[in-house]
Design an enzyme around this catalytic site. Structure first.
Site, short mmCIF file in Angstrom:
data_model
loop_
_atom_site.label_atom_id
_atom_site.label_comp_id
_atom_site.label_asym_id
_atom_site.label_seq_id
_atom_site.Cartn_x
_atom_site.Cartn_y
_atom_site.Cartn_z
N VAL A 197 59.04 33.65 24.95
CA VAL A 197 58.88 32.40 25.70
C VAL A 197 59.96 32.29 26.76
O VAL A 197 61.06 32.83 26.61
CB VAL A 197 58.93 31.14 24.77
CG1 VAL A 197 57.82 31.18 23.73
CG2 VAL A 197 60.29 30.99 24.09
N CYS A 198 59.64 31.62 27.86
CA CYS A 198 60.63 31.27 28.88
C CYS A 198 60.15 29.99 29.56
O CYS A 198 59.17 29.39 29.11
CB CYS A 198 60.86 32.42 29.86
SG CYS A 198 59.42 32.84 30.85
N THR A 199 60.82 29.56 30.62
CA THR A 199 60.55 28.23 31.19
C THR A 199 59.08 28.02 31.56
O THR A 199 58.41 27.15 31.03
CB THR A 199 61.45 27.98 32.42
OG1 THR A 199 62.75 28.45 32.13
CG2 THR A 199 61.49 26.51 32.77
N GLY A 235 57.09 31.07 32.43
CA GLY A 235 56.36 32.31 32.22
C GLY A 235 56.75 33.52 33.05
O GLY A 235 56.43 34.64 32.68
N ILE A 282 57.29 27.38 28.28
CA ILE A 282 57.69 26.23 27.47
C ILE A 282 57.26 24.93 28.14
O ILE A 282 56.81 23.99 27.48
CB ILE A 282 59.23 26.25 27.27
CG1 ILE A 282 59.63 27.49 26.44
CG2 ILE A 282 59.72 24.97 26.63
CD1 ILE A 282 61.11 27.82 26.52
#
Ligand SMILES: [Zn+2]
Ligand SMILES: [Zn+2]
Length: 304
Positions: free
Chosen positions: A187-189, A191, A216
Site C-alpha cells: 500500500v502507498c498514498t 498507488g 490508502i
C-alpha cells in the site's frame, strides 16, 4: 466537506517519447488555467498533484483527457484517473513541472528493469481489501511509504517497509524476507509507488504480491475511520489529510511520546529527517538519532 478548491492527484506509467516537450506543454496549460502544483514527467510516465478551483480542475482534466495518443499528442492520457480531495487554496505556493529520469525515484541503477507496464503486483481495489479484512483472509500489508508517513497513520497490523525515502527500496527485502512465501499486499498514498514496489518484490522472488489500487486515500474515502487509523501524510502544504472528523490520532512525539501530528525536522542540518515533534518539544533542538546529536556537536561554530 464542501470546498470551492479541489486537489487532484494522478499518475500514469506509459512511454513518453518527448518528456521535455511534454513538460513544456504541461507548464503552458497549467499557466493558462492558473493552477499550482507539482508535476514530474519522465519517459516512464507522469505523476502529479495540482490544486485549483473546481472549474480550473475540470478544465485541466478535460485537456489531459483530450491527449488520446493520436497524432500530435504526447501519449494516451484519456484514461488517467484523477483522485480528488477538497482543497484549501493554499496547498501549493507555485507551479513546478520537471523532467526526471523516474516519476518516483527508486534509486535503482537498473530502474528501467522495474517497468510497471511489464512487472507489477495484481491490483485489488478498496472493496476487495475490505472483504479480505472482514473475511479474515491471511495476508500481510506492507506499507511502502516512508517511515514518517507511516508514523502518522497506517492500517492496523500493517508492516512499515522502514524506508526513510523511496530510494531505499533496494534495502527493504531483508526486513520483509519473512513474507516471501505469503500473500503480500503493498500500500502507498495513491498507488504510484506500489506500481513499482510490488514489481520489485516480485523480481526479488516474492510469490504472491498484490497492490492496493487507488492507494490508502481511496480506501479512507470509502471506509473513513475503519482499518486505517490516523491521518494520511500528503506532500503539499496540508501535510496530512483526514477523511472523517472522528479519526484516531496515532502519531506520537518522538521525544515525549504524547499524541501529536505535528511534523518537525531533525535539528542536524545535514539530516533534516522529518519527525513527529509536539508543540511543547518543538521549542528545543530534537535529533532523530544519537549520531545526529553528535554530528551537531562535532561541527565547529562559525565564530571559532
Ligand atoms: Zn513532545
Ligand atoms: Zn537526524
Amino acid at each position: 466537506m464542501t470546498s470551492e478548491f479541489e486537489i487532484i492527484i494522478f499518475y500514469k506509467y506509459t512511454f513518453i517519447a518527448d518528456p521535455v516537450g511534454f513538460v513544456r506543454w504541461q507548464k503552458k496549460i497549467c499557466e493558462e488555467i492558473g493552477i499550482f502544483g507539482r508535476i514530474l514527467i519522465a519517459q516512464e510516465g507522469i505523476n502529479g498533484t495540482v490544486e485549483g478551483t473546481v472549474e480550473q480542475i475540470q478544465d485541466y482534466e478535460r485537456r489531459m483527457h483530450a491527449q488520446d495518443g493520436s497524432r500530435g499528442t504526447f501519449g494516451n492520457f484519456s484514461d488517467v484517473w484523477f483522485k480528488s480531495s477538497p482543497g484549501t487554496g493554499k496547498a501549493f505556493k507555485k507551479l513546478k513541472v520537471k523532467a526526471r529520469s523516474e516519476i518516483v525515484s527508486t534509486g535503482l541503477l537498473q530502474h528501467a528493469d522495474i517497468d510497471p507496464n511489464k512487472v507489477t503486483g495484481s491490483h485489488i481495489d478498496a472493496e476487495e481489501l475490505k472483504s479480505w479484512i472482514d473475511q479474515g483472509v491471511e495476508f500481510e500489508i506492507v506499507d511502502m511509504r516512508n517511515d514518517y508517513e507511516f508514523a502518522v497513520g497506517h492500517f492496523t497490523g500493517s508492516h512499515s517497509s522502514g524506508m526513510r525515502n523511496f530510494r531505499d527500496l533496494q534495502k527493504i527485502t531483508s526486513t520483509l524476507v519473512a513474507f516471501k512465501n505469503k500473500k503480500v499486499l503493498t500500500v502507498c498514498t495513491y498507488g504510484v509507488r506500489c506500481e513499482k514496489a510490488s514489481g520489485y518484490l516480485l523480481q526479488q522472488g516474492f510469490k504472491d504480491v498484490y497492490q492496493l489500487h487507488g492507494g490508502i486515500g481511496s480506501y479512507m474515502k470509502k471506509y473513513p475511520g475503519q482499518d486505517f487509523h490516523g491521518s494520511l501524510y500528503v506532500f503539499d502544504e496540508r501535510m496530512t489529510e483526514q477523511f472523517t472528523p472522528n479519526y484516531t490520532v496515532v502519531g506520537v512525539c518522538v521525544r515525549c511520546q504524547t499524541k501529536s501530528e505535528r511534523f518537525g525536522n531533525c535539528a542536524w542540518s545535514e539530516c533534516h529527517k522529518q519527525l513527529i515533534i509536539c508543540e511543547a518539544c518543538g521549542v528545543q533542538n530534537i535529533f532523530c538519532s544519537t549520531p545526529c546529536s553528535f554530528s551537531k556537536k562535532s561541527v565547529p561554530s562559525i565564530d571559532s
